[in-house]
Design a protein around this motif. Structure first.
Motif, PDB file in Angstrom:
ATOM      1  N   SER A   1     104.372  86.975 -84.746  1.00 12.46           N
ATOM      2  CA  SER A   1     103.859  88.110 -85.476  1.00 12.46           C
ATOM      3  C   SER A   1     102.728  87.997 -86.069  1.00 12.46           C
ATOM      4  CB  SER A   1     104.942  88.362 -86.381  1.00 12.46           C
ATOM      5  OG  SER A   1     104.861  87.275 -87.217  1.00 12.46           O
ATOM      6  N   CYS A   2     101.842  86.864 -86.183  1.00  9.85           N
ATOM      7  CA  CYS A   2     100.755  86.753 -87.095  1.00  9.85           C
ATOM      8  C   CYS A   2      99.312  86.284 -86.114  1.00  9.85           C
ATOM      9  CB  CYS A   2     100.980  85.444 -87.991  1.00  9.85           C
ATOM     10  SG  CYS A   2     102.234  86.092 -89.168  1.00  9.85           S
ATOM     11  N   PHE A   3      99.212  85.526 -85.192  1.00  6.44           N
ATOM     12  CA  PHE A   3      98.033  85.421 -84.668  1.00  6.44           C
ATOM     13  C   PHE A   3      97.327  86.536 -84.373  1.00  6.44           C
ATOM     14  CE2 PHE A   3      98.603  80.456 -83.208  1.00  6.44           C
ATOM     15  CZ  PHE A   3      98.788  80.068 -84.660  1.00  6.44           C
TER      16      PHE A   3
ATOM     17  N   ALA B   1      98.356  74.146 -73.133  1.00  7.02           N
ATOM     18  CA  ALA B   1      98.096  75.297 -72.402  1.00  7.02           C
ATOM     19  C   ALA B   1      99.483  75.896 -72.076  1.00  7.02           C
ATOM     20  CB  ALA B   1      97.501  75.274 -70.916  1.00  7.02           C
ATOM     21  N   SER B   2      99.239  77.580 -72.249  1.00  6.40           N
ATOM     22  CA  SER B   2     100.693  78.445 -71.923  1.00  6.40           C
ATOM     23  C   SER B   2     100.148  79.552 -71.531  1.00  6.40           C
ATOM     24  CB  SER B   2     101.228  78.439 -73.476  1.00  6.40           C
ATOM     25  OG  SER B   2     100.035  79.140 -74.182  1.00  6.40           O
ATOM     26  N   VAL B   3     101.245  80.405 -71.415  1.00  6.28           N
ATOM     27  CA  VAL B   3     101.233  81.655 -70.913  1.00  6.28           C
ATOM     28  C   VAL B   3     100.881  82.612 -71.958  1.00  6.28           C
ATOM     29  CG1 VAL B   3     103.624  82.079 -71.595  1.00  6.28           C
ATOM     30  CG2 VAL B   3     102.770  83.557 -69.994  1.00  6.28           C
TER      31      VAL B   3
ATOM     32  N   GLY C   1     105.273  78.527 -67.266  1.00  7.46           N
ATOM     33  CA  GLY C   1     104.277  79.216 -68.386  1.00  7.46           C
ATOM     34  C   GLY C   1     103.985  78.203 -69.404  1.00  7.46           C
ATOM     35  N   ARG C   2     104.958  76.979 -69.538  1.00  7.84           N
ATOM     36  CA  ARG C   2     105.019  76.138 -70.596  1.00  7.84           C
ATOM     37  C   ARG C   2     104.894  74.679 -70.297  1.00  7.84           C
ATOM     38  NH1 ARG C   2     104.196  79.051 -75.423  1.00  7.84           N
ATOM     39  NH2 ARG C   2     105.095  80.926 -75.446  1.00  7.84           N
ATOM     40  N   ASN C   3     104.602  74.443 -69.042  1.00 10.61           N
ATOM     41  CA  ASN C   3     104.454  73.034 -68.613  1.00 10.61           C
ATOM     42  C   ASN C   3     105.882  72.140 -68.830  1.00 10.61           C
ATOM     43  OD1 ASN C   3     102.366  72.482 -67.141  1.00 10.61           O
ATOM     44  ND2 ASN C   3     100.920  72.577 -68.925  1.00 10.61           N
TER      45      ASN C   3
ATOM     46  N   GLU D   1     101.126  81.421 -96.977  1.00 16.46           N
ATOM     47  CA  GLU D   1     101.999  80.559 -96.625  1.00 16.46           C
ATOM     48  C   GLU D   1     101.526  80.246 -95.195  1.00 16.46           C
ATOM     49  OE1 GLU D   1     104.960  79.087 -97.658  1.00 16.46           O
ATOM     50  OE2 GLU D   1     104.482  77.929 -95.884  1.00 16.46           O
ATOM     51  N   PHE D   2     101.629  78.799 -95.009  1.00 17.85           N
ATOM     52  CA  PHE D   2     101.190  78.068 -93.665  1.00 17.85           C
ATOM     53  C   PHE D   2     102.199  77.706 -92.745  1.00 17.85           C
ATOM     54  CE2 PHE D   2      97.562  77.695 -96.794  1.00 17.85           C
ATOM     55  CZ  PHE D   2      96.515  78.179 -95.862  1.00 17.85           C
ATOM     56  N   LEU D   3     103.689  78.015 -93.085  1.00 20.28           N
ATOM     57  CA  LEU D   3     104.601  77.327 -92.402  1.00 20.28           C
ATOM     58  C   LEU D   3     104.548  78.095 -90.792  1.00 20.28           C
ATOM     59  CD1 LEU D   3     107.127  79.742 -91.711  1.00 20.28           C
ATOM     60  CD2 LEU D   3     107.490  79.251 -94.075  1.00 20.28           C
ATOM     61  N   ALA D   4     105.115  77.245 -90.002  1.00 13.35           N
ATOM     62  CA  ALA D   4     105.296  78.031 -88.676  1.00 13.35           C
ATOM     63  C   ALA D   4     107.094  77.939 -88.260  1.00 13.35           C
ATOM     64  CB  ALA D   4     104.677  76.759 -87.443  1.00 13.35           C
TER      65      ALA D   4
HETATM   66  C1  UGA Z   1     101.450  80.235 -86.889  1.00 11.55           C
HETATM   67  C2  UGA Z   1     100.708  78.923 -87.562  1.00 11.55           C
HETATM   68  O1  UGA Z   1     100.978  77.782 -86.981  1.00 11.55           O
HETATM   69  C3  UGA Z   1     101.305  78.989 -88.967  1.00 11.55           C
HETATM   70  O2  UGA Z   1     100.400  77.715 -89.558  1.00 11.55           O
HETATM   71  C4  UGA Z   1     101.195  80.097 -89.730  1.00 11.55           C
HETATM   72  O3  UGA Z   1     101.633  80.184 -91.134  1.00 11.55           O
HETATM   73  C5  UGA Z   1     101.811  81.508 -88.961  1.00 11.55           C
HETATM   74  O4  UGA Z   1     101.349  81.412 -87.777  1.00 11.55           O
HETATM   75  C6  UGA Z   1     101.796  82.603 -89.521  1.00 11.55           C
HETATM   76  O5  UGA Z   1     100.722  82.909 -90.283  1.00 11.55           O
HETATM   77  O6  UGA Z   1     102.627  83.424 -89.257  1.00 11.55           O
HETATM   78  P1  UGA Z   1     103.839  80.397 -85.707  1.00 11.55           P
HETATM   79  O7  UGA Z   1     103.324  81.514 -85.167  1.00 11.55           O
HETATM   80  O8  UGA Z   1     105.067  80.646 -86.460  1.00 11.55           O
HETATM   81  O9  UGA Z   1     102.865  79.699 -86.900  1.00 11.55           O
HETATM   82  O10 UGA Z   1     104.266  79.513 -84.458  1.00 11.55           O
HETATM   83  P2  UGA Z   1     102.788  78.426 -83.716  1.00 11.55           P
HETATM   84  O11 UGA Z   1     103.653  76.980 -83.725  1.00 11.55           O
HETATM   85  O12 UGA Z   1     101.701  78.521 -84.426  1.00 11.55           O
HETATM   86  O13 UGA Z   1     102.906  79.029 -82.247  1.00 11.55           O
HETATM   87  C7  UGA Z   1     102.240  80.356 -82.240  1.00 11.55           C
HETATM   88  C8  UGA Z   1     102.222  80.383 -80.616  1.00 11.55           C
HETATM   89  O14 UGA Z   1     101.255  79.746 -80.145  1.00 11.55           O
HETATM   90  C9  UGA Z   1     103.613  80.547 -80.007  1.00 11.55           C
HETATM   91  O15 UGA Z   1     103.631  81.395 -79.219  1.00 11.55           O
HETATM   92  C10 UGA Z   1     103.174  78.866 -79.284  1.00 11.55           C
HETATM   93  O16 UGA Z   1     103.962  78.851 -78.130  1.00 11.55           O
HETATM   94  C11 UGA Z   1     101.866  78.918 -78.762  1.00 11.55           C
HETATM   95  N1  UGA Z   1     101.242  77.720 -78.725  1.00 11.55           N
HETATM   96  C12 UGA Z   1     101.279  76.928 -79.686  1.00 11.55           C
HETATM   97  C13 UGA Z   1     100.560  77.427 -77.431  1.00 11.55           C
HETATM   98  O17 UGA Z   1     100.545  78.157 -76.599  1.00 11.55           O
HETATM   99  N2  UGA Z   1     100.053  76.424 -77.546  1.00 11.55           N
HETATM  100  C14 UGA Z   1      99.803  75.441 -78.426  1.00 11.55           C
HETATM  101  O18 UGA Z   1      99.361  74.139 -78.320  1.00 11.55           O
HETATM  102  C15 UGA Z   1     100.651  75.627 -79.693  1.00 11.55           C
END
Ligand code: UGA
Ligand code: NAD
Length: 454
Positions: A271-273, A264-266, A446-448, A157-160
Motif C-alpha cells: 500500500s505504501c511504496f 529481484a522480483s516481479v 517471479g520471486r526466485n 512508522e517503519f514496520l513492514a
Molecule cells: C515497506 C517498508 O519496508 C517499511 O519500512 C514501511 O514502513 C512500509 O513499507 C510502509 O510505509 O508501508 P512493506 O510494504 O510492508 O514495508 O513490505 P516490504 O518488505 O518493504 O516489501 C514491499 C514490496 O517490495 C513487496 O512486494 C516485496 O515483495 C518487494 N520486495 C522487497 C522485493 O521485490 N525485493 C526485495 O528485495 C524486497
C-alpha cells in the motif's frame, strides 16, 4: 495512568498500539475506528489482519490495558496522547489526482479531535503524510478548539507487513519530530518515555517536525529504489546471460551497499511504496523541482516496466498466445506472511494475462476468493476509496478460478506463475506438479523461489 487513543485500527494502528500496550502496562491504550466491522474483528478470535505473532500480543493485553472500540468521541476526549493512523491514499480526482496524498481522512480525524477535546493533548502523526502536514493540522486543531492546547508530533512508522511484530519489538529506530519550543520539547520527551519502555535510547531519534515527516517518505523512496535498481539489472541479466541473484549478491557484499533488499522480483507491491513515491514526486513538483521529481518517478516506471515485462515474457514464451490456456498463479498477496493485496503485482500480472484471454487459477494461503475477485475488478488507486468499489466484470468472473492448494491450481495448467514468495512454494513437489500439467509445461518464477537444480 497515561491514556492513549489511536484513530485507525488498520495494519499500523492495530499492531503498533498492541505492542505499546504489551510493553507499557502502565499505559491505557484504546484503538478506535469509524469501521464497526474492523473493531468487531479486533475484538474477535480472528483478528482484522493476519500478521505472525500478533494474536499472541493481542491476547496478552486485550481487556487489560488494550481496548478496541467504536466510541471514538469518548476515548479521544479522555486521552492524553492521540495517535492518528488513518489511511492517506493517493488522490483519485481533483488537484494532484494520481499523485498527491488524499488527506480527507486525516483532516476529519483532526476536526473530530478538536471538537471533542476537553483537555490539552499531544497529537501524534503516525500516518505517512506530506511534509508540512503538521502545520495544517495545527491550524485545524487550534482554530476549532476552545483554548485547549495541542502539541503536534510526527512519529512515522517503519514496520513492514509480515514482520510487523518483530519490527515493533526491535525497531532500527524510532523517529519523533516536534516543535522546537519548550512545549514542543516536553511533548517529544513524553512520547520518548513511552518508547523508552523497550527501545534503547540511542535508537530513539528526535528531529524537527519537517525532518521527521520527510524522512518517512525518503526512507520508502530509498527502499523502493533499491528494488527498482535490481529489477532494472534483471532485464540486462536476462539479455546477457548473467544471473541476477549472483550479481545482487556480489554487489551487496560491498559493505557500503549492504546485502538486504536486493531481491529481484516481479515488482514491488504494497500500500505504501508507490503511494509515497508519487506523493514525493508531487511535493517536488509543487516546490519547483522537476528534475528531482523525474528522478523518483523513474522508480515507479521501472516497477511498472518489470510487471509488464513479466507478462510479456509469459506470453512470448508460450508461443505468443495464452488464449484459453490455463495459467496457475501461485501467490496473490504482495509479499509472504500477509493477506494484504493492496497494489500487489499479482493484480497487474493477472489483468495482463486476462487481457490476453488466459484462464487463470489462483492459489494463495491467506487471500480469499472474494478479495481476489474484488481486486481484479477494481480500478487503479480505488482500493483505498471503498465508496468507488466497482462490480466484478462478468468476463473476469468466467476466466478466474481460485484453488485451495498449489497442486489443484496447477492441475492441467499450461504454465505456472509464482508471484509471492510463500515458504510453502519452496518445498512443493514440482515433479508431481509437472506431471499434472499440460505439456510443454512452463514455470515463470517471479520471486526466485524454485531451485532449478533440484
Ligand atoms: C515497506 C517498508 O519496508 C517499511 O519500512 C514501511 O514502513 C512500509 O513499507 C510502509 O510505509 O508501508 P512493506 O510494504 O510492508 O514495508 O513490505 P516490504 O518488505 O518493504 O516489501 C514491499 C514490496 O517490495 C513487496 O512486494 C516485496 O515483495 C518487494 N520486495 C522487497 C522485493 O521485490 N525485493 C526485495 O528485495 C524486497
Ligand atoms: P489501513 O487502511 O489498514 O487502516 C486505516 C484505518 O483508519 C481504517 O481502518 C479506516 O477505517 C480508519 N479511519 C479512516 N478515517 C478514520 C477516522 N476519521 N477516524 C477513525 N478511523 C478512521 O491503513 P494502514 O495500512 O494501517 O496505514 C495507515 C497509515 O500508516 C498510512 O498513512 C500508511 O501510509 C502508513 N503506514 C502503513 C504501513 C503498512 O505497513 N501498512 C507502514 C508504515 C506506515
Amino acid at each position: 495512568m497515561v491514556k492513549m487513543c489511536c484513530l485507525g485500527a488498520g495494519y499500523v494502528g492495530g499492531p503498533t498500539m498492541a505492542v505499546i500496550a504489551l510493553k507499557c502496562p502502565d499505559v491505557e491504550v484504546v484503538v478506535v475506528d469509524i469501521s464497526t466491522a474492523r473493531i468487531d474483528a479486533w475484538n474477535s478470535e480472528t483478528l482484522q489482519i493476519y500478521e505472525p505473532g500478533l494474536d499472541d500480543v493481542v491476547k496478552q493485553c486485550r481487556g487489560r490495558n488494550l481496548l478496541f472500540s467504536n466510541d471514538i468521541e469518548k476515548h479521544v476526549s479522555e486521552a492524553d496522547i492521540v495517535f492518528v493512523s488513518v489511511n492517506t491514499p493517493t488522490k483519485t480526482r481533483g488537484l494532484g489526482a494520481g499523485k498527491a496524498a488524499d488527506l480527507t481522512y486525516w483532516e476529519s480525524a483532526a476536526r473530530l479531535i478538536a471538537d471533542v477535546a476537553k483537555s490539552d493533548k499531544i497529537v501524534v502523526e503516525k500516518s505517512t503524510v506530506p511534509v508540512r502536514t503538521a502545520e495544517a493540522i495545527e491550524k485545524i486543531l487550534n482554530h476549532n478548539s476552545d483554548g485547549i492546547s495541542f502539541q503536534i508530533l510526527s512519529n512515522p512508522e517503519f514496520l513492514a507487513e509480515g514482520t510487523a511484530i518483530q519490527d515493533l519489538f526491535s525497531p532500527d529506530r524510532v523517529l519523533i519530530g516536534g516543535r522546537e519550543t519548550r512545549e514542543g520539547r516536553r511533548a517529544v520527551e513524553a512520547l520518548k518515555d513511552v518508547y523508552a519502555h523497550w527501545v534503547p535510547e540511542d535508537r530513539i531519534l528526535t528531529t524537527n517536525l519537517w525532518s521527521a515527516e520527510l524522512s518517512k517518505l525518503a526512507a520508502n523512496a530509498f527502499l523502493a529504489q533499491r528494488i527498482s535498481s535490481v529489477n532494472a539489472m534483471s532485464a540486462l541479466c536476462e539479455a546477457t546471460g548473467a544471473n541476477v541473484a549472483e550479481v545482487a549478491y556480489a554487489v551487496g557484499k560491498d559493505s557500503r551497499v549492504g546485502p538486504k533488499f536486493l531481491n529481484a522480483s516481479v515488482g514491488f507491491g504494497g500500500s505504501c511504496f508507490q503511494k509515497d513515491i508519487l506523493n514525493l514526486v508531487y511535493i517536488c513538483e509543487c516546490n519547483g523541482l522537476p528534475e528531482v521529481a523525474n528522478y523518483w518517478k523513474q522508480v515507479i516506471k521501472i516497477n511498472d516496466y518489470q510487471k509488464s515485462r513479466f507478462v510479456n515474457r509469459v506470453v512470448s514464451s508460450m508461443f505468443n498466445t495464452v488464449a484459453n490456456k490455463r495459467i496457475a498463479v501461485l501467490g496473490f498477496a504482495f509479499k509472504k506472511d500477509t493477506g494484504d493485496t493492496r497494489e500487489t503485482p499479482a493484480i497487474d500480472v493477472c489483468k495482463g494475462l486476462l487481457g490476453d484471454q488466459a484462464k487463470i487459477s489462483i492459489y494463495d494461503p491467506q487471500v480469499t476468493e472474494d478479495q481476489i475477485q474484488r481486486d481484479l475488478a477494481m480500478n487503479k488507486f480505488d482500493w483505498d476509496h471503498p465508496l468507488h468499489l466497482q462490480p466484478m466484470s462478468p468476463t473476469a468472473i468466467k476466466q478466474v478460478s481460485v484453488a485451495w492448494d498449489a497442486y489443484e491450481a496447477a492441475k492441467d495448467a499450461h504454465g505456472i506463475c509464482i508471484l509471492t514468495e510463500w515458504d510453502e512454494f519452496k518445498t512443493l513437489d514440482y515433479t508431481r506438479i509437472y506431471e499434472s500439467m499440460q505439456k510443454p509445461a512452463f514455470v515463470f518464477d517471479g520471486r526466485n523461489v524454485v531451485d532449478p537444480e533440484s
